[in-house]
Enzyme design. Structure first.
Site, PDB file in Angstrom:
ATOM      1  N   GLU A 233     -10.434   1.727   3.907  1.00 60.58           N
ATOM      2  CA  GLU A 233     -10.583   1.668   2.503  1.00 60.58           C
ATOM      3  C   GLU A 233     -10.205   0.463   2.417  1.00 60.58           C
ATOM      4  O   GLU A 233     -11.285  -1.178   1.934  1.00 60.58           O
ATOM      5  CB  GLU A 233      -9.755   1.951   1.132  1.00 60.58           C
ATOM      6  CG  GLU A 233     -10.223   1.488  -0.321  1.00 60.58           C
ATOM      7  CD  GLU A 233      -8.552   2.766  -1.322  1.00 60.58           C
ATOM      8  OE1 GLU A 233      -7.413   2.419  -0.777  1.00 60.58           O
ATOM      9  OE2 GLU A 233      -8.959   1.754  -2.434  1.00 60.58           O
ATOM     10  N   HIS A 234      -8.958  -0.293   2.491  1.00 57.69           N
ATOM     11  CA  HIS A 234      -8.802  -2.607   2.715  1.00 57.69           C
ATOM     12  C   HIS A 234      -7.786  -2.095   4.002  1.00 57.69           C
ATOM     13  O   HIS A 234      -7.869  -1.988   4.902  1.00 57.69           O
ATOM     14  CB  HIS A 234      -7.275  -1.926   1.616  1.00 57.69           C
ATOM     15  CG  HIS A 234      -7.301  -1.832   0.384  1.00 57.69           C
ATOM     16  ND1 HIS A 234      -6.370  -0.574   0.004  1.00 57.69           N
ATOM     17  CD2 HIS A 234      -8.081  -2.266  -1.094  1.00 57.69           C
ATOM     18  CE1 HIS A 234      -7.314  -0.267  -1.186  1.00 57.69           C
ATOM     19  NE2 HIS A 234      -8.037  -1.399  -1.859  1.00 57.69           N
TER      20      HIS A 234
ATOM     21  N   HIS B 104     -52.967  21.283   0.794  1.00 57.57           N
ATOM     22  CA  HIS B 104     -53.071  19.779   1.268  1.00 57.57           C
ATOM     23  C   HIS B 104     -53.940  19.011   1.412  1.00 57.57           C
ATOM     24  O   HIS B 104     -54.452  18.614   1.242  1.00 57.57           O
ATOM     25  CB  HIS B 104     -51.425  20.069   2.317  1.00 57.57           C
ATOM     26  CG  HIS B 104     -50.224  19.561   1.653  1.00 57.57           C
ATOM     27  ND1 HIS B 104     -49.809  20.992   1.046  1.00 57.57           N
ATOM     28  CD2 HIS B 104     -49.269  19.117   1.471  1.00 57.57           C
ATOM     29  CE1 HIS B 104     -49.057  21.033   0.574  1.00 57.57           C
ATOM     30  NE2 HIS B 104     -48.490  19.453   0.500  1.00 57.57           N
TER      31      HIS B 104
ATOM     32  N   HIS C  15       2.114   2.935  -3.443  1.00 61.01           N
ATOM     33  CA  HIS C  15       1.271   4.198  -4.135  1.00 61.01           C
ATOM     34  C   HIS C  15       1.487   5.214  -4.212  1.00 61.01           C
ATOM     35  O   HIS C  15       1.538   5.388  -5.299  1.00 61.01           O
ATOM     36  CB  HIS C  15       0.052   3.443  -3.449  1.00 61.01           C
ATOM     37  CG  HIS C  15      -0.991   2.226  -3.820  1.00 61.01           C
ATOM     38  ND1 HIS C  15      -0.845   1.839  -5.334  1.00 61.01           N
ATOM     39  CD2 HIS C  15      -1.711   1.675  -3.861  1.00 61.01           C
ATOM     40  CE1 HIS C  15      -1.677   0.417  -5.683  1.00 61.01           C
ATOM     41  NE2 HIS C  15      -1.848   0.620  -4.383  1.00 61.01           N
TER      42      HIS C  15
ATOM     43  N   GLN D 270       0.711  -1.590   0.059  1.00 63.84           N
ATOM     44  CA  GLN D 270       0.196  -0.074   0.482  1.00 63.84           C
ATOM     45  C   GLN D 270       0.589   1.305   0.362  1.00 63.84           C
ATOM     46  O   GLN D 270       0.357   2.096  -0.549  1.00 63.84           O
ATOM     47  CB  GLN D 270      -0.800  -0.518   1.154  1.00 63.84           C
ATOM     48  CG  GLN D 270      -2.276   1.151   0.734  1.00 63.84           C
ATOM     49  CD  GLN D 270      -2.892   0.709  -0.478  1.00 63.84           C
ATOM     50  OE1 GLN D 270      -3.736  -0.907  -0.564  1.00 63.84           O
ATOM     51  NE2 GLN D 270      -3.303   0.876  -1.199  1.00 63.84           N
TER      52      GLN D 270
ATOM     53  N   ASP E  91      -6.661  -6.276  -5.786  1.00 64.56           N
ATOM     54  CA  ASP E  91      -6.386  -4.654  -6.461  1.00 64.56           C
ATOM     55  C   ASP E  91      -6.573  -5.676  -8.281  1.00 64.56           C
ATOM     56  O   ASP E  91      -7.196  -4.839  -8.979  1.00 64.56           O
ATOM     57  CB  ASP E  91      -5.388  -4.033  -6.218  1.00 64.56           C
ATOM     58  CG  ASP E  91      -5.329  -3.511  -5.280  1.00 64.56           C
ATOM     59  OD1 ASP E  91      -6.301  -3.434  -4.734  1.00 64.56           O
ATOM     60  OD2 ASP E  91      -4.579  -2.861  -4.878  1.00 64.56           O
TER      61      ASP E  91
END
Ligand SMILES: *[C@@H]1O[C@H](CO)[C@@H](O)[C@H](O)[C@H]1NC(C)=O
Ligand SMILES: *[C@@H]1O[C@H](CO)[C@@H](O)[C@H](O)[C@H]1NC(C)=O
Ligand SMILES: CC(=O)N[C@H]1CO[C@H](CO)[C@@H](O)[C@@H]1O
Length: 856
Positions: free
Chosen positions: A749-750, A842, A683, A680, A783
């Site tokens: 996220e993961h 109404h 990235h 990770q 991924d």
């Protein structure tokens, strides 16, 4: 050794043409680096080192540091110009370079070890014995390639023009024909002498080949030979002792082929021994024995204990290392070294690391051009009384916010170490935890400053702005129209059968899976007699799918975004993807667009593509929702347009930098944990990685930290990793419950669970984009292979959002239908509430109807 053939690859169209497995059987590939931005190439070369080596054309690279990076990552040779060679000679070994020359005169001055890179037309002229000559073609045919090969040079042929199965692909150039063209036979029957070896190069036996058997070997990926008596011989076809083909090469003077194989079953020899020269010995034998023990060791045996008790193994490795250091006589040194190798290999085998992996690592180190310092590491240097030069300490900026009180530097003496800050979650206050888990602030302002004007420009100038941006950012200067409209011409999606089949299979699987997610029946509830409420699904009418381009053109992204749109029934599907410099779109994407019925492909990338989809231009249709992953400009563009009510467009999800949270307990393998954190971290510098350690001892934590550092320094993207690790943390928790609670607060996220009974822990998880359960599930699997999951919520949005799925493409409509009786039943309540809210009209809408009914 002469290279038989180089397949020219493009990183951006990985898997186009010859498969990676086929490439690896050639042992080498050719790559062009187009500018100084070589990060992807470095990464690619490094990652494929164990499978095949690369020859990199760096004639367009002006920065010598980048050339060093490329060689360092494991490129076998760098192709340079004469001018570059003049500047680089001496800095790198001649054997690592090939020089581009125009004629024999230019070649003559160069040392023998330097390779030549020439146009195929001048191979005959520059031909020199024992020199590596690489030949490039303006346009290659089987005849011209064979001619070059027969002259002893190495033809460079684009990957998609090569085949291992000439019968199925008659227009392509057969790999086997080129490989065998150089080999001469000194036998009357014309058979080619062939030596078969294992992955270590240990000889298994001698056999013969023919052009036909070599072709079959490449085609099937197994050992196929030519028997003098029986004709084509598919080794192991009857006995089951098959051979996986690893690689084929030839000797220096082209009279012997060498097959590297992975032998299955009893062994190579018909006498059931490992080789025709008897059983294995030495390290090969030890490796075979350990592999067998790992599979079959009786529980309780010493080897089984070594495999299962990592502390015992660690102690033995340390003990043997010390004994080797203390040994003095040659005999003792050999004895102790053998012991150390035994335990070292046990560690490797238990972690699934093979001898071939170790050798690939040794080779990779020998390929480095920047030498490691080789200084001893901190604690060992200290123990042995060696003075270690300390790196100069950088002055700390005084404005730095003070670190929270609970922070403890992991290893106070280890400067320059790549290490995550540690915090003890059990003693931290909620406020401190909040601070620790806060994500680094996004510099959205900087990016918005760039993206804002781009979006405005597309709104103002439409198509012309798109064309200008394509020329500027994608170098597509010849683009005539920013839109490619269906029906797409067949030549725009010219793909080989294998790729078409792969896309078709994926298409069908994704279609099936998403079709099953369809709710086909509306929900209908009668809330009171005569009051019927229902809810049903309607597709979003017009969707725009953004498929990133650049270095990673993945048809999978197009499939994962396009197929659910088709299944959901969206009326208008628009693709957008950056054009290639020649103004075309990647054929895989065109083919997918054709399959999902996308009405057009917008040839634009970045924020300009997002703006075109959101607002429409003369030729780009406006859409209602924009989906798909992208870089920071795409993300910023999506946020900007979704925030503009006049655009009337929504997006799949807000996105931030990628992140991972790993929960690990004492069962976790420290090397696995570190590899997940690093996969990770590489990235980008803004990635965040968090380790939650469940009740780990100081020693166990230290082991993970050592792994993080040791693995990180070997990565080509180590500088990026350092940046990411700088704002990443380790949290120590006492129990698994506490650990999951921390994860739920962070909403990663993961989420990777490397803990005992990992599957049970999943029940406790409230917020996460995607969960990876157990030691054997690295995040990279999700991924790449699962595909859809790279569109996951980041930055804590896992609390509100799911990853892309069928639901992303639809919305729900509700309806109510009352009978007269129903209105009577519910009418009084409606009128009362309307009265309270003083909305007379109404109230009247009900009253009028009830009065009308009463009069009937
Ligand atoms: C080497 O690579 C550069 C950059 O891609 C390219 O322009 C050049 O044509 C290549 N050289 C040959 C002879 O193919
Ligand atoms: C969204 O719109 C609001 C109001 O116009 C503005 O204040 C905010 O900065 C916008 N956000 C983005 C990300 O454009
Ligand atoms: C949220 C979402 O769509 N997740 C998907 C990730 O990929 C797997 C495998 O394809 C799917 O099962 C999930 O639905």
């Amino acid at each position: 050794m002469a290279l038989p053939l180089l397949a020219a690859i493009e990183i951006s169209s990985d898997e186009k043409g010859l498969s990676s497995a086929d490439l690896s059987r050639l042992g080498h590939a050719y790559l062009e680096i187009t500018d100084n931005n070589a990060n992807d190439a470095v990464h690619y070369i490094f990652n494929n080192f164990a499978a095949y080596h690369t020859v990199a054309n760096v004639t367009a690279v002006s920065d010598n540091a980048v050339i060093a990076e490329i060689l360092n990552a494991g490129a076998a040779r760098a192709v340079v110009t004469l001018e570059q060679y003049a500047a680089l000679k001496g800095a790198f070994a001649d054997a690592r370079l090939a020089v581009q020359v125009a004629n024999a005169a230019e070649a003559k001055e160069l040392p023998k070890a330097v390779g030549l890179f020439v146009d195929a037309a001048v191979v005959a002229e520059v031909k020199e014995k024992e020199r590596c000559i690489l030949a490039s073609f303006k346009s290659v045919s089987i005849d011209s390639a064979l001619e070059v090969a027969k002259l002893g040079a190495t033809p460079i042929i684009p990957r998609d023009q090569l085949t291992v199965d000439p019968e199925a692909n008659p227009g392509l150039i057969p790999v086997a024909a080129i490989v065998t063209a150089k080999i001469t036979s000194d036998r009357e029957d014309g058979l080619l002498t062939t030596i078969v070896v294992d992955e270590q190069g240990v000889a298994l036996g001698l056999v013969y080949s023919s052009p036909e058997s070599v072709k079959e070997s490449f085609r099937t990926g197994t050992g196929v030979y030519q028997s003098r008596k029986r004709g084509l011989w598919y080794k192991g076809a009857t006995s089951g002792a098959v051979q996986e083909l690893v690689r084929i090469d030839a000797d220096c003077d082209g009279d012997c082929l060498r097959f590297f194989v992975r032998q299955k079953g009893a062994g190579f020899c018909h006498l059931d021994t490992a080789t025709c020269f008897g059983p294995h010995r030495g390290i090969s034998k030890l490796s075979a024995t350990l592999l067998d023990r790992k599979a079959n060791a009786p529980a309780g045996s010493y080897t089984a204990r070594l495999f299962s008790d990592s502390k015992l193994l660690r102690a033995k490795i340390m003990e043997e290392a010390e004994e080797l250091c203390d040994a003095t006589t040659p005999r003792d040194i050999a004895f102790e070294a053998a012991d150390l190798i035994y335990f070292a290999l046990t560690k490797c085998v238990s972690a699934g690391v093979s001898l071939a992996d170790i050798e690939a690592s040794l080779d990779a180190k020998s390929y480095k051009v920047k030498r490691r310092q080789g200084d001893a590491k901190g604690k060992w240097a200290e123990k042995e009384g060696i003075a270690v030069a300390k790196p100069v300490e950088e002055p700390k900026p005084t404005t730095d916010a003070p670190a929270p009180a609970v922070a403890t530097p992991a290893a106070p003496n280890d400067e320059g170490r790549i290490v995550m800050k540690r915090f003890d979650a059990s003693t931290a206050t909620e406020k401190e935890l909040d601070d620790i888990l806060r994500r680094p602030a996004q510099k959205t302002n900087d990016i918005m400053g760039i993206v804002g004007p781009i979006v405005s420009d597309v709104r103002a100038r439409g198509d012309q702005a798109l064309l200008d941006f394509a020329a500027k950012f994608d170098k597509a200067t010849t683009l005539k129209s920013p839109v490619l409209k269906a029906p797409y011409a067949p030549e725009l999606m010219a793909l080989d059968e294998e790729t078409i089949a792969a896309i078709d299979i994926s298409f069908e699987n994704i279609r099936k899976f998403h079709a099953a997610q369809k709710e086909d029946k509306p929900t209908v509830v009668e809330t009171m007699p005569g009051v019927k409420c229902s809810r049903f699904v309607r597709p979003i009418e017009r969707v725009g799918c953004y498929i990133p381009g650049g270095t990673a053109v993945l048809p999978s992204t197009a499939l994962m975004l396009g197929v659910p749109a088709l299944v959901a029934g969206c009326k208008k599907i628009v693709f957008a993807s950056p054009p290639r410099p020649d103004g075309t779109c990647t054929p895989e994407i065109v083919y997918v667009a054709h399959k999902v019925g996308a009405e057009c492909i917008v040839l634009a990338g970045g924020a300009q593509a997002v703006a075109a989809l959101a607002y429409g231009t003369e030729s780009v249709p406006k859409v209602d929702k924009i989906l798909g992953p992208g870089n920071q400009f795409v993300t910023a563009g999506k946020m900007l347009v979704s925030n503009d009510t006049s655009a009337g467009v929504s997006i799949d999800m807000p996105a931030g930098p990628s992140e991972v949270l790993v929960i690990a307990d004492s069962d976790a393998n420290p090397a696995f944990v570190a590899s997940d954190l690093l996969s990770q971290a590489e990235h980008g510098v803004d990635s965040q990685v968090i380790l939650v350690a469940v009740d780990l001892t100081e020693e166990q934590l230290k082991r993970i930290e050592d792994e993080v550092h040791d693995q990180a320094v070997k990565l080509p993207r180590v500088e990026i990793v350092k940046g990411a690790i700088a704002h990443s943390v380790t949290l120590q928790a006492k129990t698994i419950e506490e650990a999951v609670r921390l994860s739920n607060v962070y909403a990663p996220e993961h989420l990777i669970l490397q803990v005992r009974d990992a599957a049970k822990v999943v029940d406790m998880v409230e917020h996460a984009g995607s969960i990876f359960v157990g030691a054997w599930t690295p995040e990279s699997v999700g991924d790449y292979s699962a595909g859809v999951n790279h569109s996951l919520p980041t930055y804590g949005y896992a609390r509100q959002y799911s990853g892309v799925n069928l639901g992303t493409y639809v919305k729900h409509v509700t309806s109510s239908e009352l009978t007269e009786e129903g209105l009577r039943n519910v009418g009084a309540a409606v009128m009362r509430l309307a009265h309270v809210e003083q909305l007379e009209a109404h109230r009247r809408a009900v009253e009028i109807r009830l009065e009308h009914a009463d009069r009937k």
